[in-house]
Design a protein around this motif. Structure first.
Motif, mmCIF file in Angstrom:
data_model
loop_
_atom_site.group_PDB
_atom_site.id
_atom_site.type_symbol
_atom_site.label_atom_id
_atom_site.label_comp_id
_atom_site.label_asym_id
_atom_site.label_seq_id
_atom_site.Cartn_x
_atom_site.Cartn_y
_atom_site.Cartn_z
ATOM 1 N N TYR A 143 0.824 -1.206 0.000
ATOM 2 C CA TYR A 143 0.000 0.000 0.000
ATOM 3 C C TYR A 143 0.858 1.256 0.000
ATOM 4 C CZ TYR A 143 -4.410 -2.484 0.627
ATOM 5 O OH TYR A 143 -5.499 -3.290 0.435
ATOM 6 N N VAL A 144 1.954 1.223 0.747
ATOM 7 C CA VAL A 144 2.837 2.388 0.811
ATOM 8 C C VAL A 144 3.438 2.683 -0.562
ATOM 9 C CG1 VAL A 144 5.043 3.217 1.736
ATOM 10 C CG2 VAL A 144 3.360 2.173 3.261
ATOM 11 N N ARG A 145 3.764 1.631 -1.301
ATOM 12 C CA ARG A 145 4.365 1.798 -2.628
ATOM 13 C C ARG A 145 3.319 1.901 -3.739
ATOM 14 N NH1 ARG A 145 9.954 -1.875 -2.788
ATOM 15 N NH2 ARG A 145 11.069 -0.599 -1.255
ATOM 16 N N HIS A 146 2.040 1.918 -3.351
ATOM 17 C CA HIS A 146 0.940 2.078 -4.297
ATOM 18 C C HIS A 146 0.965 1.012 -5.402
ATOM 19 C CE1 HIS A 146 0.230 5.900 -2.324
ATOM 20 N NE2 HIS A 146 1.465 6.269 -2.590
ATOM 21 N N MET A 147 1.255 -0.202 -5.009
ATOM 22 C CA MET A 147 1.285 -1.293 -5.973
ATOM 23 C C MET A 147 -0.133 -1.783 -6.227
ATOM 24 S SD MET A 147 3.477 -4.828 -5.703
ATOM 25 C CE MET A 147 4.995 -3.884 -5.585
ATOM 26 N N SER A 148 -0.431 -2.100 -7.464
ATOM 27 C CA SER A 148 -1.770 -2.562 -7.801
ATOM 28 C C SER A 148 -2.008 -3.967 -7.232
ATOM 29 C CB SER A 148 -1.966 -2.588 -9.317
ATOM 30 O OG SER A 148 -1.194 -3.618 -9.910
ATOM 31 N N LEU A 149 -3.265 -4.262 -6.952
ATOM 32 C CA LEU A 149 -3.618 -5.571 -6.393
ATOM 33 C C LEU A 149 -3.268 -6.681 -7.375
ATOM 34 C CD1 LEU A 149 -4.934 -7.203 -4.134
ATOM 35 C CD2 LEU A 149 -7.160 -6.812 -5.228
ATOM 36 N N LEU A 150 -3.481 -6.435 -8.665
ATOM 37 C CA LEU A 150 -3.175 -7.444 -9.685
ATOM 38 C C LEU A 150 -1.687 -7.774 -9.697
ATOM 39 C CD1 LEU A 150 -3.968 -9.229 -12.063
ATOM 40 C CD2 LEU A 150 -3.686 -7.228 -13.565
ATOM 41 N N GLU A 151 -0.853 -6.743 -9.616
ATOM 42 C CA GLU A 151 0.593 -6.966 -9.632
ATOM 43 C C GLU A 151 1.026 -7.763 -8.402
ATOM 44 O OE1 GLU A 151 4.795 -4.500 -10.205
ATOM 45 O OE2 GLU A 151 2.878 -3.429 -10.137
ATOM 46 N N SER A 152 0.420 -7.468 -7.257
ATOM 47 C CA SER A 152 0.751 -8.211 -6.034
ATOM 48 C C SER A 152 0.322 -9.670 -6.138
ATOM 49 C CB SER A 152 0.075 -7.556 -4.821
ATOM 50 O OG SER A 152 0.688 -6.330 -4.501
ATOM 51 N N ILE A 153 -0.861 -9.901 -6.678
ATOM 52 C CA ILE A 153 -1.348 -11.275 -6.836
ATOM 53 C C ILE A 153 -0.435 -12.048 -7.784
ATOM 54 C CG2 ILE A 153 -3.226 -12.693 -7.754
ATOM 55 C CD1 ILE A 153 -5.169 -10.540 -6.730
ATOM 56 N N MET A 154 -0.023 -11.391 -8.866
ATOM 57 C CA MET A 154 0.900 -12.036 -9.800
ATOM 58 C C MET A 154 2.234 -12.344 -9.124
ATOM 59 S SD MET A 154 0.139 -9.810 -13.250
ATOM 60 C CE MET A 154 1.410 -10.602 -14.222
ATOM 61 N N GLY A 155 2.663 -11.417 -8.270
ATOM 62 C CA GLY A 155 3.907 -11.622 -7.535
ATOM 63 C C GLY A 155 3.823 -12.796 -6.570
#
Length: 253
Positions: A143-155
Motif C-alpha cells: 500500500y505504501v508503494r501504491h502497488m496494484s492488487l493485480l501486480e501483487s497477486i501475480m507476484g
C-alpha cells in the motif's frame, strides 16, 4: 544539517543493534518452541540468569571479552556479529529510503529475513510465524508503494506456483517454507521483482552449491538451506529492483 544527519545515522545504528539483539532471542528460542517474549535470558552453559548489564548489545560482549561473566565459557560470536549487522542495516535503510515510512518497513523486513536466514541455516526450516510476519509487513509495503492488487497477486504466484510444480516433478526440490516465503514476499515484490529475487537467490545458492561440490563438502544428493539466499534476493529486489532491471534492459539494448 550534516550534524543532524550523522546523529540520525548513529540513532539508526543503535536502534538496529537493539532490534537485532532481540532477533538473537527469536533465532535462539523459536526453533526450540520457547517463548521469545517471556523468560529471562540465561547462560546456556551454566544456566545463570543474566543481569541487564550483561545484555547491552555489542557493549556487553566486548566488555566481557566474549565470555560468560559467571562460568567464563566462551559466548558464540555470531550473536555479536548479528547485532553489528542489525546496526548497519538500520543505517542502510535510512541511507536508501531517507525520511519515509519505507525506512521502517524495510528495516522490519530485513530483521524478519535475518531471523529466517539464521533459523534456516540452523534447522533447514522456516517457521510459519516468520512467514506470517512477512505477510503482514508485505501488505503494508504494498500500500505504501501504491502497488496494484493485480501486480501483487501475480507476484504471489509467479514463483511459488512453479516451485510447487517442480516439487511434484522432483520430490523435495524446495522446502515448504521456501515456497511460503516467496508467496508472501510476492505481495510487496510484484511479479517483476519476484522474478529478480528468485534469480538472485538461485544464482547465490547455485554458486555456493558448486563450491560445496567441488570441495567435496556435500554430495550430489545433499541439500542446502535455500531460504537464506532467497532472503538476500528479496531484500536486494525490494531495495534496488528498479535500478537492477533498468541496468539489465539497457545492457540488452
Amino acid at each position: 544539517m550534516d550534524s543532524i544527519i550523522i546523529l540520525i545515522y548513529v540513532y539508526m545504528f543503535l536502534i538496529g543493534m537493539c532490534v537485532a539483539s532481540f532477533m538473537n532471542v527469536v533465532i535462539d528460542r523459536v526453533p526450540r518452541n520457547e517463548s521469545f517474549v517471556k523468560g529471562r535470558s540465561h547462560c546456556d552453559h551454566c544456566g545463570k540468569t543474566l543481569k541487564w548489564y550483561d545484555l547491552i548489545p555489542i557493549v556487553s560482549y566486548i566488555f566481557l571479552r566474549g565470555k560468560c561473566r559467571y562460568c567464563h565459557t566462551s559466548i558464540p560470536i555470531r550473536g555479536f556479529l548479528i547485532e553489528i549487522f542489525g546496526g548497519l542495516i538500520g543505517m542502510f535503510c535510512f541511507y536508501r529510503f531517507g525520511f519515509s515510512i519505507e525506512t521502517i518497513l524495510m528495516f522490519v523486513i530485513a530483521m524478519i529475513l535475518l531471523a529466517i536466514t539464521m533459523i534456516d541455516f540452523d534447522t533447514m526450516i522456516i517457521p510459519d510465524g516468520l512467514n506470517i510476519a512477512m505477510f503482514i509487513v508485505s501488505i503494508v509495503l504494498m500500500y505504501v508503494r501504491h502497488m496494484s492488487l493485480l501486480e501483487s497477486i501475480m507476484g504471489m504466484f509467479c514463483i511459488s506456483v512453479p516451485m510447487i510444480l517442480l516439487n511434484v516433478l522432483i520430490a523435495e526440490s524446495f522446502g515448504g517454507g521456501d515456497i511460503k516465503l516467496m508467496f508472501v514476499s510476492g505481495i510487496a515484490l510484484g511479479w517483476k521483482y519476484s522474478l529478480l529475487a528468485a534469480f538472485i537467490g538461485i544464482l547465490l545458492a547455485g554458486s555456493y552449491s558448486i563450491y560445496l561440490l567441488v570441495s567435496k563438502k556435500i554430495n550430489k544428493k545433499g541439500h542446502i538451506a535455500f531460504g537464506p539466499y532467497l532472503s538476500i534476493g528479496i531484500f536486494i529486489a525490494l531495495s534496488y529492483g528498479s535500478e537492477i532491471i533498468s541496468w539489465y534492459l539497457n545492457l540488452m539494448m
